[in-house]
Design a protein around this motif. Sequence first.
Motif, mmCIF file in Angstrom:
data_model
loop_
_atom_site.group_PDB
_atom_site.id
_atom_site.type_symbol
_atom_site.label_atom_id
_atom_site.label_comp_id
_atom_site.label_asym_id
_atom_site.label_seq_id
_atom_site.Cartn_x
_atom_site.Cartn_y
_atom_site.Cartn_z
ATOM 1 N N SER A 1 0.825 -1.205 0.000
ATOM 2 C CA SER A 1 0.000 0.000 0.000
ATOM 3 C C SER A 1 0.861 1.257 0.000
ATOM 4 N N GLU A 2 2.110 1.149 0.540
ATOM 5 C CA GLU A 2 2.988 2.329 0.561
ATOM 6 C C GLU A 2 3.344 2.773 -0.856
ATOM 7 N N ASP A 3 3.498 1.799 -1.779
ATOM 8 C CA ASP A 3 3.799 2.154 -3.164
ATOM 9 C C ASP A 3 2.646 2.933 -3.786
ATOM 10 N N VAL A 4 1.426 2.483 -3.523
ATOM 11 C CA VAL A 4 0.257 3.167 -4.065
ATOM 12 C C VAL A 4 0.185 4.590 -3.513
ATOM 13 N N GLU A 5 0.423 4.742 -2.213
ATOM 14 C CA GLU A 5 0.382 6.067 -1.599
ATOM 15 C C GLU A 5 1.472 6.966 -2.188
ATOM 16 N N HIS A 6 2.644 6.389 -2.447
ATOM 17 C CA HIS A 6 3.735 7.150 -3.059
ATOM 18 C C HIS A 6 3.321 7.707 -4.418
ATOM 19 N N TRP A 7 2.632 6.893 -5.208
ATOM 20 C CA TRP A 7 2.248 7.325 -6.546
ATOM 21 C C TRP A 7 1.020 8.223 -6.548
ATOM 22 N N LYS A 8 0.234 8.183 -5.489
ATOM 23 C CA LYS A 8 -0.884 9.124 -5.400
ATOM 24 C C LYS A 8 -0.386 10.566 -5.386
ATOM 25 N N LEU A 9 0.826 10.765 -4.855
ATOM 26 C CA LEU A 9 1.405 12.105 -4.825
ATOM 27 C C LEU A 9 1.797 12.585 -6.221
ATOM 28 N N LYS A 10 1.805 11.671 -7.195
ATOM 29 C CA LYS A 10 2.157 12.014 -8.574
ATOM 30 C C LYS A 10 0.934 11.973 -9.486
ATOM 31 N N ASP A 11 -0.235 12.065 -8.908
ATOM 32 C CA ASP A 11 -1.480 11.973 -9.660
ATOM 33 C C ASP A 11 -1.444 12.883 -10.892
ATOM 34 N N PRO A 12 -1.705 12.342 -12.086
ATOM 35 C CA PRO A 12 -1.593 13.145 -13.309
ATOM 36 C C PRO A 12 -2.591 14.282 -13.400
ATOM 37 N N ILE A 13 -3.763 14.117 -12.791
ATOM 38 C CA ILE A 13 -4.764 15.178 -12.845
ATOM 39 C C ILE A 13 -4.460 16.263 -11.821
ATOM 40 N N ALA A 14 -4.039 15.858 -10.633
ATOM 41 C CA ALA A 14 -3.779 16.823 -9.560
ATOM 42 C C ALA A 14 -2.689 17.813 -9.946
ATOM 43 N N ARG A 15 -1.660 17.349 -10.656
ATOM 44 C CA ARG A 15 -0.568 18.271 -10.999
ATOM 45 C C ARG A 15 -1.012 19.319 -12.019
ATOM 46 N N VAL A 16 -1.913 18.943 -12.927
ATOM 47 C CA VAL A 16 -2.414 19.943 -13.881
ATOM 48 C C VAL A 16 -3.375 20.907 -13.175
ATOM 49 N N THR A 17 -4.152 20.390 -12.232
ATOM 50 C CA THR A 17 -5.010 21.268 -11.432
ATOM 51 C C THR A 17 -4.176 22.342 -10.764
ATOM 52 N N ALA A 18 -3.075 21.925 -10.137
ATOM 53 C CA ALA A 18 -2.199 22.877 -9.439
ATOM 54 C C ALA A 18 -1.609 23.891 -10.402
ATOM 55 N N TYR A 19 -1.214 23.428 -11.583
ATOM 56 C CA TYR A 19 -0.610 24.340 -12.561
ATOM 57 C C TYR A 19 -1.629 25.344 -13.092
ATOM 58 N N LEU A 20 -2.821 24.885 -13.421
ATOM 59 C CA LEU A 20 -3.847 25.790 -13.937
ATOM 60 C C LEU A 20 -4.204 26.859 -12.911
ATOM 61 N N ARG A 21 -4.299 26.457 -11.665
ATOM 62 C CA ARG A 21 -4.634 27.429 -10.610
ATOM 63 C C ARG A 21 -3.472 28.391 -10.364
ATOM 64 N N ARG A 22 -2.259 27.862 -10.303
ATOM 65 C CA ARG A 22 -1.102 28.708 -10.017
ATOM 66 C C ARG A 22 -0.917 29.773 -11.091
ATOM 67 N N MET A 23 -1.141 29.379 -12.351
ATOM 68 C CA MET A 23 -0.920 30.299 -13.468
ATOM 69 C C MET A 23 -2.154 31.127 -13.801
ATOM 70 N N GLY A 24 -3.238 30.916 -13.055
ATOM 71 C CA GLY A 24 -4.448 31.679 -13.317
ATOM 72 C C GLY A 24 -5.101 31.338 -14.636
ATOM 73 N N LEU A 25 -4.926 30.077 -15.097
ATOM 74 C CA LEU A 25 -5.459 29.654 -16.385
ATOM 75 C C LEU A 25 -6.853 29.044 -16.286
ATOM 76 N N ALA A 26 -7.322 28.826 -15.063
ATOM 77 C CA ALA A 26 -8.661 28.278 -14.852
ATOM 78 C C ALA A 26 -9.172 28.760 -13.505
ATOM 79 N N ASP A 27 -10.460 29.087 -13.452
ATOM 80 C CA ASP A 27 -11.051 29.579 -12.208
ATOM 81 C C ASP A 27 -12.050 28.561 -11.659
ATOM 82 N N ASP A 28 -12.685 28.914 -10.544
ATOM 83 C CA ASP A 28 -13.627 28.001 -9.909
ATOM 84 C C ASP A 28 -14.786 27.643 -10.841
ATOM 85 N N ALA A 29 -15.189 28.619 -11.656
ATOM 86 C CA ALA A 29 -16.299 28.361 -12.572
ATOM 87 C C ALA A 29 -15.944 27.266 -13.576
ATOM 88 N N PHE A 30 -14.698 27.292 -14.065
ATOM 89 C CA PHE A 30 -14.252 26.259 -15.012
ATOM 90 C C PHE A 30 -14.315 24.874 -14.368
#
Length: 397
Positions: A300-329
């Motif tokens: 289970s530790e391996d799965v938890e390790h890879w959850k931190l690399k979630d492909p969707i979560a990293r794009v969410t963070a980038y879109l928010r950080r760069m102001g490319l998507a808002d709550d409405a989107f």
Amino acid sequence: MTAATPAPGAEFGPDLAEVFGPSQRDGGPDLVQLLTPEGERVEHPDFAVDLSADELRGLYRDMVLVRRLDTEATALQRHGELGIWAQLLGQEAAQIGAGRALRRQDHVFPTYREHGVAWCKGIDPLDLLGLFRGVDQGAWDPAEFGFGLYTIVIGAQTLHATGYAMGMQRDGVVGTGEPDRDAAVLAHFGDGASSQGDVNEAFIFAASYQAPVVFFCQNNQWAISEPIERQTRIPLYQRALGFGFPGVRVDGNDVIATYAVTKAALQRARDGQGPTLVEAYTYRMGAHTTTDDPTRYRMSEDVEHWKLKDPIARVTAYLRRMGLADDAFFAELADEADDLGAKLREGCKALPDPDPMSMFEHVYAEQTAELEAQRAAHQAYAESFETDHTTGTGAHR
């Protein structure tokens, strides 16, 4: 003095820990990455890509909706509506990045897990569910969509892809310099399939004939229950050099990097420069299929390790950080995902059972005498039963 007894297996080369140390398990130093797990954009000297805000939001939308497709299909199987389902949880970036790098004239040869690539090629998700429900054999036309039928014979599709690519060469649609004409083939397979003879034979043919094919290996690190370190002594992408063509390892949880690397490899193929092996280094967050229990063979530790690399979560963070998507989107996209889920649930249950005689259709381009005889025999057998419409029961004449 007596020489020390070597450790068991030492005569076969370096210890597995040397090959698959901590850095290697994270992809190693050669990993192409353009978006970190924290959602920070980085550059790579060989794979520069400039995506607009709309394109980035589009890639994100694709991944979110494909994950919803996967979630709904898994639930439908658990409720007895599908016979089986091959999950792609955690591999959305590898599939969407590769799928969006394709041009209209390119052709894809999938395994049984490329739901995201099918989405990019315009396949109706209900057609995928029909296949796993067992009411058809794949309801889309490969010639129309440029997307082959799912393949369950492990690795066989790589030979099919190579042969098709060689046919493209003979059709004169490779290396002409015309962007709307030059075409390439994308062949998907997993790390487990890399151990199959068919895959290695495909490598040999593709290299020998400079076939315009990109071999795209989604290395999710588990061939059902067999870990990658038990299949190879070197990273998979390095195998390509032994066959005479380049290999690239890309962060398969980075949709931007996967898009950039696959786009470059496909263009190389279209230009007549031959095959490339792309190893998308990712992780299968779910089960191999819905008949599998991954808790029996991985930590289970391996799965938890890879959850931190979630492909969707990293794009969410980038879109928010760069102001490319808002709550409405994000809210609108969540509603769209809910609508897709409802469509899949209702549509799957409404899929009609097939006519038994349809099993004889789409077997050959032209009906053979042998198949026609089999069809006639089955038709006569079926007609030998008559139904009592008052009771709904059948009786043999």
